[in-house]
Design an enzyme around this catalytic site. Structure first.
Site, PDB file in Angstrom:
ATOM      1  N   HIS A 189      -0.600   0.057  -9.792  1.00 49.76           N
ATOM      2  CA  HIS A 189      -1.267  -0.880  -8.857  1.00 49.76           C
ATOM      3  C   HIS A 189      -1.753  -2.126  -9.624  1.00 49.76           C
ATOM      4  O   HIS A 189      -2.941  -2.430  -9.660  1.00 49.76           O
ATOM      5  CB  HIS A 189      -2.448  -0.185  -8.149  1.00 49.76           C
ATOM      6  CG  HIS A 189      -2.898  -0.909  -6.911  1.00 49.76           C
ATOM      7  ND1 HIS A 189      -3.245  -0.258  -5.756  1.00 49.76           N
ATOM      8  CD2 HIS A 189      -3.047  -2.234  -6.637  1.00 49.76           C
ATOM      9  CE1 HIS A 189      -3.608  -1.153  -4.842  1.00 49.76           C
ATOM     10  NE2 HIS A 189      -3.482  -2.359  -5.353  1.00 49.76           N
ATOM     11  N   ARG A 194       0.848  -1.196   0.000  1.00 45.72           N
ATOM     12  CA  ARG A 194       0.000   0.000   0.000  1.00 45.72           C
ATOM     13  C   ARG A 194       0.887   1.251   0.000  1.00 45.72           C
ATOM     14  O   ARG A 194       1.951   1.271   0.635  1.00 45.72           O
ATOM     15  CB  ARG A 194      -0.913   0.032   1.233  1.00 45.72           C
ATOM     16  CG  ARG A 194      -2.059  -0.973   1.192  1.00 45.72           C
ATOM     17  CD  ARG A 194      -3.116  -0.614   0.132  1.00 45.72           C
ATOM     18  NE  ARG A 194      -4.229  -1.543   0.125  1.00 45.72           N
ATOM     19  CZ  ARG A 194      -4.353  -2.577  -0.700  1.00 45.72           C
ATOM     20  NH1 ARG A 194      -3.414  -2.840  -1.600  1.00 45.72           N
ATOM     21  NH2 ARG A 194      -5.437  -3.346  -0.657  1.00 45.72           N
TER      22      ARG A 194
END
Ligand code: NDP
Ligand code: OXD
Length: 306
Positions: A269, A221
Site C-alpha cells: 500500500h 482498495r
C-alpha cells in the site's frame, strides 16, 4: 480556532509543527478522550469515540484521498468531510501504474530472469495496439494516470460514473458503459473509490470479460478485488498476471498466496503516499478559505461515498 489531530499510525509531532507554522493563530492539539470541542479536525482512521465526542466539528480533513474508512463511522452532524486533492499523490500514482504496465508490456521480468540465468535473448516486440489499458475511475488520480499511459501511446479507455472527456482517452461511463469498457481493455487499472457500488467489482465475471492475456493493476482498495477469483483466472491462463498494492487484509499476512504467486507482483500500500508538507499546505489553505466563507475543493458527498 481549535484544531484537533487524530491520526492512527501517524507520528503527530511533525504534523502539529507544520500545521502550527501554517496556521499561527490556531490552537492545535492531539485528540485524547475527553478533549475539549474543536472546530476542525485532521484525521486518519479515528475511533468512533472521537466522532461521538467531537459533535461540533465543522470539517474533518482526511489525510488521504480515500474516505471509505471514515464514512464507515457515524459522523458528527453537519461536519463536512474533505479529502486530499492530489497533494503530490497523482504523480506518484502515474509513476507506479506506468511502471507496472510498461514492465509487463515490455516483459522486463522475463528479461531479468533470463539475464540472471546467463542468457542474452531477444523477444519479439509486442504490439502496443494489442495492449489497451482500461482505467476505472477518472477522478483526481485516475485522470492523471490515464493521461500518463496515453503519453506512452497505449490505447487508453476510461470508465467513470458520469460522462468525462479526457484527451487521448476513450471514455465510457455508468453501468451501461461497463461491458463495452471491459471488452475494449486488456490491462485493467483500478482507481475507483470503495463504495457499496464498487466493492468486489473485479471478480470472476468482470475479469473474464477482459481481452485474453489480461493484466490487473489494483491501486485503490483491496475490497474492490475478489482475490481468489484473480488467482483462479491467472492459473487458468485467462489473465497473464497482476500488480497489487492494496489487499482485503492489510498488512497482507506473511503466508498469503498473493505474496509468492509467480505472476503477481505485490507492494505494501505504497503506490501514492501522503506527503506531509504538501498535505499540510493544502489543509491550511482550505481551513483559511472556509473561515472566509469561500468554497473549497475535495468536499466528499457521503451519499455517493466519495
Ligand atoms: P476521486 O473521487 O477523485 O475519483 C473517483 C472516480 O471514480 C471518479 O471518476 C468517479 O466518477 C469514479 N466512480 C466512482 N464511483 C463509480 C461507479 N460506481 N462507477 C463508475 N465510476 C465511479 O478519487 P481519486 O482519484 O482521488 O482516488 C481514487 C481512489 O484511490 C481513492 O478513493 C483511494 O481508495 C485510492 N487511493 C489509493 C492510494 C494508495 O496508496 N494505494 C493512495 C490514494 C488513493 P465521476 O468522475 O463520474 O464522479
Ligand atoms: C489514500 C491512501 O486513500 O493512502 O490516500 O490509500
Amino acid at each position: 480556532m481549535n484544531i484537533t489531530f487524530c491520526c492512527t499510525n501517524t507520528k503527530a509531532e511533525p504534523w502539529l509543527q507544520g500545521l502550527q507554522a501554517a496556521l499561527p493563530g490556531a490552537h492545535i492539539t492531539v485528540w485524547q478522550p475527553g478533549a475539549p470541542p474543536a472546530d476542525f479536525a485532521v484525521v486518519w482512521a479515528p475511533p468512533q469515540q472521537f466522532m461521538d465526542e467531537q459533535a461540533g466539528i465543522q470539517a474533518l480533513f482526511n489525510i488521504g484521498a480515500g474516505v471509505d474508512a471514515l464514512l464507515a463511522l457515524r459522523l458528527p452532524p453537519g461536519a463536512q468531510v474533505v479529502r486530499l486533492d492530489d497533494a503530490g499523490m497523482a504523480v506518484q500514482m502515474a509513476e507506479y501504474v506506468c511502471h507496472a504496465v510498461v514492465r509487463h508490456f515490455r516483459e522486463f521480468e522475463a528479461y531479468e530472469a533470463d539475464m540472471r540465468a546467463g542468457g542474452w535473448a531477444y523477444r519479439r516486440p509486442r504490439l502496443r495496439s494489442d495492449f489497451s489499458v482500461g482505467v476505472m475511475g477518472l477522478g483526481v488520480l485516475g485522470e492523471r494516470v490515464a493521461k500518463a499511459l496515453a503519453h506512452f501511446e497505449f490505447p487508453v479507455n476510461g470508465w467513470s460514473r458520469s460522462p468525462k472527456a479526457v484527451e487521448g482517452v476513450r471514455a465510457f461511463h455508468g453501468a451501461a458503459g461497463f461491458d463495452g469498457f471491459l471488452a475494449a481493455s486488456r490491462v485493467l487499472v483500478n482507481l475507483l473509490p470503495l463504495t457499496p457500488d464498487t466493492q468486489d467489482i473485479m471478480n470472476r465475471d468482470t475479469l473474464s470479460r477482459l481481452q485474453p492475456g489480461g493484466y490487473v493493476v489494483n491501486v485503490a482498495r483491496g475490497a474492490h478485488l475478489v482475490e481468489d477469483d484473480l488467482i483462479a483466472l491467472i492459473d487458468a491462463g485467462h489473465l497473464a498476471g497482476a500488480t497489487l498494492d492494496v489487499f482485503r487484509t492489510e498488512p497482507l499476512p506473511a503466508d498469503h498466496p498473493l505474496r509468492t504467486h509467480p505472476r503477481i507482483t505485490t507492494t505494501p500500500h505504497t503506490s501514492a503516499r501522503t506527503l506531509r508538507e504538501e498535505s499540510i499546505a493544502q489543509i491550511a489553505r482550505k481551513i483559511a478559505a472556509m473561515q472566509r466563507g469561500e468554497p473549497v475543493a475535495g468536499i466528499v458527498d457521503p451519499r455517493r461515498g466519495y
